[in-house]
Write a protein that holds these residues in place. Sequence first.
Motif, PDB file in Angstrom:
ATOM      1  N   ARG A   1       0.827  -1.090   0.285  1.00 23.16           N
ATOM      2  CA  ARG A   1      -0.087   0.039  -0.020  1.00 23.16           C
ATOM      3  C   ARG A   1       0.798   1.379  -0.032  1.00 23.16           C
ATOM      4  N   LEU A   2       1.973   1.206   0.996  1.00 28.22           N
ATOM      5  CA  LEU A   2       2.870   2.324   0.837  1.00 28.22           C
ATOM      6  C   LEU A   2       3.432   2.684  -0.581  1.00 28.22           C
ATOM      7  N   THR A   3       3.756   1.629  -1.191  1.00 32.50           N
ATOM      8  CA  THR A   3       4.552   1.599  -2.626  1.00 32.50           C
ATOM      9  C   THR A   3       3.577   2.086  -3.412  1.00 32.50           C
ATOM     10  N   GLU A   4       2.280   1.832  -3.510  1.00 32.66           N
ATOM     11  CA  GLU A   4       1.366   2.425  -4.510  1.00 32.66           C
ATOM     12  C   GLU A   4       1.104   3.700  -4.218  1.00 32.66           C
ATOM     13  N   GLU A   5       0.918   4.180  -3.051  1.00 36.34           N
ATOM     14  CA  GLU A   5       1.013   5.493  -2.644  1.00 36.34           C
ATOM     15  C   GLU A   5       1.910   6.525  -3.007  1.00 36.34           C
ATOM     16  N   ARG A   6       3.292   5.875  -2.870  1.00 35.18           N
ATOM     17  CA  ARG A   6       4.588   6.649  -3.254  1.00 35.18           C
ATOM     18  C   ARG A   6       4.468   6.635  -4.813  1.00 35.18           C
ATOM     19  N   LEU A   7       4.117   5.564  -5.393  1.00 30.98           N
ATOM     20  CA  LEU A   7       4.046   5.640  -6.953  1.00 30.98           C
ATOM     21  C   LEU A   7       3.033   6.815  -7.607  1.00 30.98           C
ATOM     22  N   ARG A   8       2.144   7.075  -6.799  1.00 30.77           N
ATOM     23  CA  ARG A   8       1.277   8.371  -7.162  1.00 30.77           C
ATOM     24  C   ARG A   8       1.791   9.610  -7.046  1.00 30.77           C
ATOM     25  N   THR A   9       2.801   9.709  -5.827  1.00 34.40           N
ATOM     26  CA  THR A   9       3.065  10.984  -5.440  1.00 34.40           C
ATOM     27  C   THR A   9       4.384  11.125  -5.731  1.00 34.40           C
ATOM     28  N   ASP A  10       5.448  10.183  -6.141  1.00 32.68           N
ATOM     29  CA  ASP A  10       6.938  10.455  -6.485  1.00 32.68           C
ATOM     30  C   ASP A  10       7.300  10.146  -7.724  1.00 32.68           C
ATOM     31  N   LYS A  11       7.435  10.943  -8.648  1.00 31.78           N
ATOM     32  CA  LYS A  11       7.534  10.786 -10.164  1.00 31.78           C
ATOM     33  C   LYS A  11       8.988   9.728 -10.218  1.00 31.78           C
ATOM     34  N   ARG A  12       9.918  10.403  -9.489  1.00 34.75           N
ATOM     35  CA  ARG A  12      11.309   9.691  -9.593  1.00 34.75           C
ATOM     36  C   ARG A  12      11.187   8.194  -9.248  1.00 34.75           C
ATOM     37  N   PHE A  13      10.434   7.966  -8.158  1.00 31.68           N
ATOM     38  CA  PHE A  13      10.265   6.559  -7.655  1.00 31.68           C
ATOM     39  C   PHE A  13       9.521   5.816  -8.707  1.00 31.68           C
ATOM     40  N   ALA A  14       8.451   6.433  -9.319  1.00 24.47           N
ATOM     41  CA  ALA A  14       7.774   5.642 -10.381  1.00 24.47           C
ATOM     42  C   ALA A  14       8.396   5.379 -11.574  1.00 24.47           C
ATOM     43  N   ARG A  15       9.296   6.318 -11.886  1.00 23.96           N
ATOM     44  CA  ARG A  15      10.227   6.140 -13.111  1.00 23.96           C
ATOM     45  C   ARG A  15      11.144   5.029 -12.817  1.00 23.96           C
ATOM     46  N   LEU A  16      11.658   4.845 -11.646  1.00 26.49           N
ATOM     47  CA  LEU A  16      12.501   3.698 -11.264  1.00 26.49           C
ATOM     48  C   LEU A  16      12.030   2.441 -11.217  1.00 26.49           C
ATOM     49  N   LEU A  17      10.506   2.445 -10.505  1.00 28.26           N
ATOM     50  CA  LEU A  17      10.008   1.083 -10.714  1.00 28.26           C
ATOM     51  C   LEU A  17       9.660   0.643 -12.113  1.00 28.26           C
ATOM     52  N   HIS A  18       9.173   1.628 -13.002  1.00 29.58           N
ATOM     53  CA  HIS A  18       9.049   1.431 -14.464  1.00 29.58           C
ATOM     54  C   HIS A  18      10.211   0.768 -15.226  1.00 29.58           C
ATOM     55  N   ASP A  19      11.369   1.482 -14.952  1.00 33.83           N
ATOM     56  CA  ASP A  19      12.694   1.177 -15.471  1.00 33.83           C
ATOM     57  C   ASP A  19      12.998  -0.212 -14.907  1.00 33.83           C
ATOM     58  N   LEU A  20      12.906  -0.700 -13.505  1.00 35.20           N
ATOM     59  CA  LEU A  20      13.124  -1.957 -13.220  1.00 35.20           C
ATOM     60  C   LEU A  20      12.149  -2.866 -13.616  1.00 35.20           C
ATOM     61  N   GLN A  21      10.874  -2.723 -13.805  1.00 39.97           N
ATOM     62  CA  GLN A  21      10.030  -3.570 -14.419  1.00 39.97           C
ATOM     63  C   GLN A  21      10.413  -4.022 -15.892  1.00 39.97           C
ATOM     64  N   ARG A  22      10.772  -2.668 -16.711  1.00 37.39           N
ATOM     65  CA  ARG A  22      11.152  -2.930 -18.219  1.00 37.39           C
ATOM     66  C   ARG A  22      12.458  -3.809 -18.162  1.00 37.39           C
ATOM     67  N   ALA A  23      13.234  -3.661 -17.511  1.00 38.73           N
ATOM     68  CA  ALA A  23      14.719  -4.572 -17.225  1.00 38.73           C
ATOM     69  C   ALA A  23      14.353  -5.827 -17.150  1.00 38.73           C
ATOM     70  N   LEU A  24      13.472  -6.230 -16.167  1.00 36.60           N
ATOM     71  CA  LEU A  24      13.053  -7.727 -16.059  1.00 36.60           C
ATOM     72  C   LEU A  24      12.346  -8.410 -17.287  1.00 36.60           C
ATOM     73  N   LYS A  25      11.732  -7.594 -18.125  1.00 33.92           N
ATOM     74  CA  LYS A  25      11.105  -7.972 -19.334  1.00 33.92           C
ATOM     75  C   LYS A  25      11.888  -8.424 -20.443  1.00 33.92           C
ATOM     76  N   SER A  26      13.093  -7.577 -20.399  1.00 33.22           N
ATOM     77  CA  SER A  26      13.995  -7.647 -21.535  1.00 33.22           C
ATOM     78  C   SER A  26      14.772  -8.774 -21.362  1.00 33.22           C
ATOM     79  N   PRO A  27      15.271  -9.182 -22.566  1.00 33.26           N
ATOM     80  CA  PRO A  27      16.090 -10.516 -22.680  1.00 33.26           C
ATOM     81  C   PRO A  27      17.222 -10.178 -22.243  1.00 33.26           C
ATOM     82  N   VAL A  28      18.209 -10.811 -21.647  1.00 33.78           N
ATOM     83  CA  VAL A  28      19.661 -10.534 -21.115  1.00 33.78           C
ATOM     84  C   VAL A  28      20.541 -11.065 -22.138  1.00 33.78           C
TER      85      VAL A  28
END
Length: 124
Positions: free
Chosen positions: A97-124
């Motif tokens: 819940r804290l993470t979801e709240e922070r995603l809505r309020t912190d653009k830097r943190f949202a970008r970090l999670l988006h980049d991490l999620q993208r890195a998980l999907k890309s082949p190594v």
Amino acid sequence: MSTFSHTPSRFERETGERELSTEFPRSHRQAVLPDLDSIRNLVISTLGVRPESLRQRGRSDARLAFAWLARRAAASSCRQIQEQLSLSAPGVSHLLRLTEERLRTDKRFARLLHDLQRALKSPV
């Protein structure tokens, strides 16, 4: 009588046999989900933290990112996440819940999670 016409492939024309597809239809394909080890390694290497920091109390970016990615990208259960982070079941829910709240309020943190999620999907 079929309403679909079938155009024979070169293989069929040359051999007289029907070519069978080895590909699964899109509706039968399953996404390969990342495992918790790969999520842990990605979070640790990207954020530059020690592995034991994920198990320490507190709301570090690394802990929040790991919990959120484990739940969203790997579809892990709360029990699996609680074992990885040394938390109680209500603690995992609270952290998510804290993470979801922070995603809505912190653009830097949202970008970090988006980049991490993208890195998980890309082949190594």
